[in-house]
Structure formats: C-alpha cells, structure tokens
Design a protein around this motif. Structure first.
Motif: not given
Length: 313
Positions: A210-213, A244-248
């Motif tokens: 998720d972060y790098y996507l 960004a919201k998904k991983i806060n």
C-alpha cells in the motif's frame, strides 16, 4: 493471537505474541497498547531484542500519525539498542526509517545523510534487500532536492541490484521502476517516465504494498499535473489519498490536499477552498513550534552521540 497470548508458557513468547497482535492492527493508535505492554515485559526481562522491536514499531506508528518528535526519540532509542547488540539488519532498517522521518519533515539533506550512512553500512553486509531500499532512498532524497543527475545514479544502482533479485523480490523491482519513472519525469523524458510508472504499478500490485502504491500514484499524479492532464492528475491524487488514509499516513495526505486545492482552483472554487482548509488544518497539527524545537534538540543529541562513537573507533 489473543488466545495464544493467554496460553503463552513464558514471557518471551508473550512478548512476541503481543508484538504480532500490534502488527496485525491497521490503526496506529490502537496498536500502541500492545507494543507498550510488550516493551514493559521486555524491560522487566532485560530482553533487548523485544525492546528493539517494540521501540521500532512504536516509532513507525507515531511517524504515520504525524507525531514526529516522539517518533524520532523512539527510533534513536531503538538504534542504540540495535548497535549495542550488533543487529546489523535492524540497524539498516532504522537508518532508513529515520531518513524517511526527516523526509516527512521536509529536511531532505538530513534524510539523505541517514540514508547514505545506512547505504555505506549495508555495502559491507549480505543484506541486499535492505541495501537496495537504502539506495532507493538516497535517489529519492536527491530527487526531492532537485539533483536529478545524482538521483539517477542511485536509482540506477538500485534497479541493477533489484533485477539480480527479481525472482525472489518483485517488490524491489517495482520500487526501482518507480524511482526511474520519477527521475525521468524530472529529466523531461516523458515517454520513458510513463512506461516506468506502468511497470512500477504492475510489480507493486503483485506484492500488494500500500505504501509504495500510494507513492506511485502520487508521483504519477504529479507527472500528469506537469503535463497539464488535470482530470487524470486529480484521479491519481485521489487514489494516492485513499491509500494514505488506509495506512494513516498524514504527511502524504497533506501533499495531496495541497495539490488538489491547486488543481481545483480553475475548475471548482468551492472544492479548491475545501481542500485548502483540510491542508491548513492538517499542516497546523503536524508542524507546530514546540514539535520543531523538540526535533532539533533530539537531532543535536544524536549527532553528538555519533561523534563520540567515531572518536572511540
């Protein structure tokens, strides 16, 4: 995991299970309870590896929610433990995370210094994945400082190393393509840049990172913004914001709000003002005066500690 925790036969098992429970929780603040509990038991047992993992995870989650001064304090504590117990792999992780933290605070020079320290340590080890990540970080911070040629040097080294490990790590291949896409966009090689963004997305989706996507979508949005493809740019900024919201990750949300406010300024004044207000509120919560002072003091203390280590060597 909670059932396993209740059945744990000793404190070391209990610590590891608590850390795993914390890792499974997506909301950073909710995980603090488990990491702190594991840290307390680790200290009672003088279990350095447990202390290191707890401090590292607490630091990472504080950075995601924008509590940078607390994050830096905890990373520096974990770095001292990693160095004392000679855990080189974790030392490399922490150098990368501290560099990322300074990047979030827009101190790109300090971010590069920590990434470069990690890279030089990593060069002498067998930890090629960590070395590849640190090379990417060096390229990224040079990119942030608009040093495109220097950035290209590190991204190319990262890509060469990633291709050698392709069969075992698709993520690093996707990451290296992202770096090459960004720097080629900077160098105005638009066709090459777009091709690399697509390759990056393909490999990163295979790994589900998720972060790098999120980063891929954000920098593709910036690329489209520079090419005046406003509607497509808005789509990708929104995609990046969802991740960004998904991983806060508040720092990326702030960047996206600023960009969306700008892009909507000609299309929809109401939406532009809405995003500007969101950006202002978020920026005020992240970059207040007291936090900045605390971070500067921590940075100075760590610099003095590193100088003492160098003198002893």
């Amino acid at each position: 995991l909670k059932i396993e925790h209740n059945r744990a036969k000793n404190d070391i098992q209990r610590i590891n299970i608590l850390i795993n429970i914390g890792n499974e929780i997506k909301e950073p603040k909710a995980s603090f309870y488990y990491y702190k509990k594991a840290l307390k038991i680790s200290k009672e047992n003088d279990y350095k590896k447990g202390q290191l993992l707890c401090l590292y995870n607490l630091a990472t989650n504080h950075s995601f929610i924008g509590n940078y001064s607390k994050s830096l304090e905890l990373y520096l504590q974990s770095l001292q433990i990693a160095e004392n117990i000679q855990d080189v792999k974790k030392t490399l992780w922490i150098y990368q995370c501290i560099s990322s933290l300074y990047d979030d605070m827009e101190n790109y020079q300090k971010a590069f210094e920590y990434a470069y320290k990690g890279y030089k340590v990593g060069e002498k080890t067998k930890f090629k994945s960590e070395l590849c990540n640190l090379l990417w970080c060096c390229g990224f911070y040079q990119f942030e400082m608009k040093n495109c040629e220097k950035s290209l040097h590190y991204f190319q080294k990262c890509h060469e190393l990633a291709l050698k490990m392709k069969s075992e790590n698709y993520f690093l291949v996707g990451l290296s393509y992202l770096g090459l896409a960004m720097v080629n966009s900077c160098l105005d090689n638009k066709t090459i840049a777009y091709s690399y963004f697509s390759k990056s997305e393909y490999y990163l989706k295979k790994m589900g990172n998720d972060y790098y996507l999120m980063l891929n979508n954000q920098y593709k949005a910036l690329y489209l913004k520079d090419n005046k493809e406003i509607d497509s740019s808005i789509v990708y900024f929104n995609k990046a914001n969802e991740e960004a919201k998904k991983i806060n990750y508040v720092r990326i949300q702030l960047d996206n709000y600023n960009n969306l406010a700008f892009l909507y300024s000609e299309k929809d004044k109401g939406k532009s003002i809405e995003y500007f207000k969101l950006a202002t509120k978020l920026r005020d919560s992240i970059f207040d005066y007291d936090k900045k002072n605390e971070i500067e003091n921590l940075t100075l203390n760590e610099q003095e500690r590193q100088e003492k280590i160098t003198e002893q060597e």
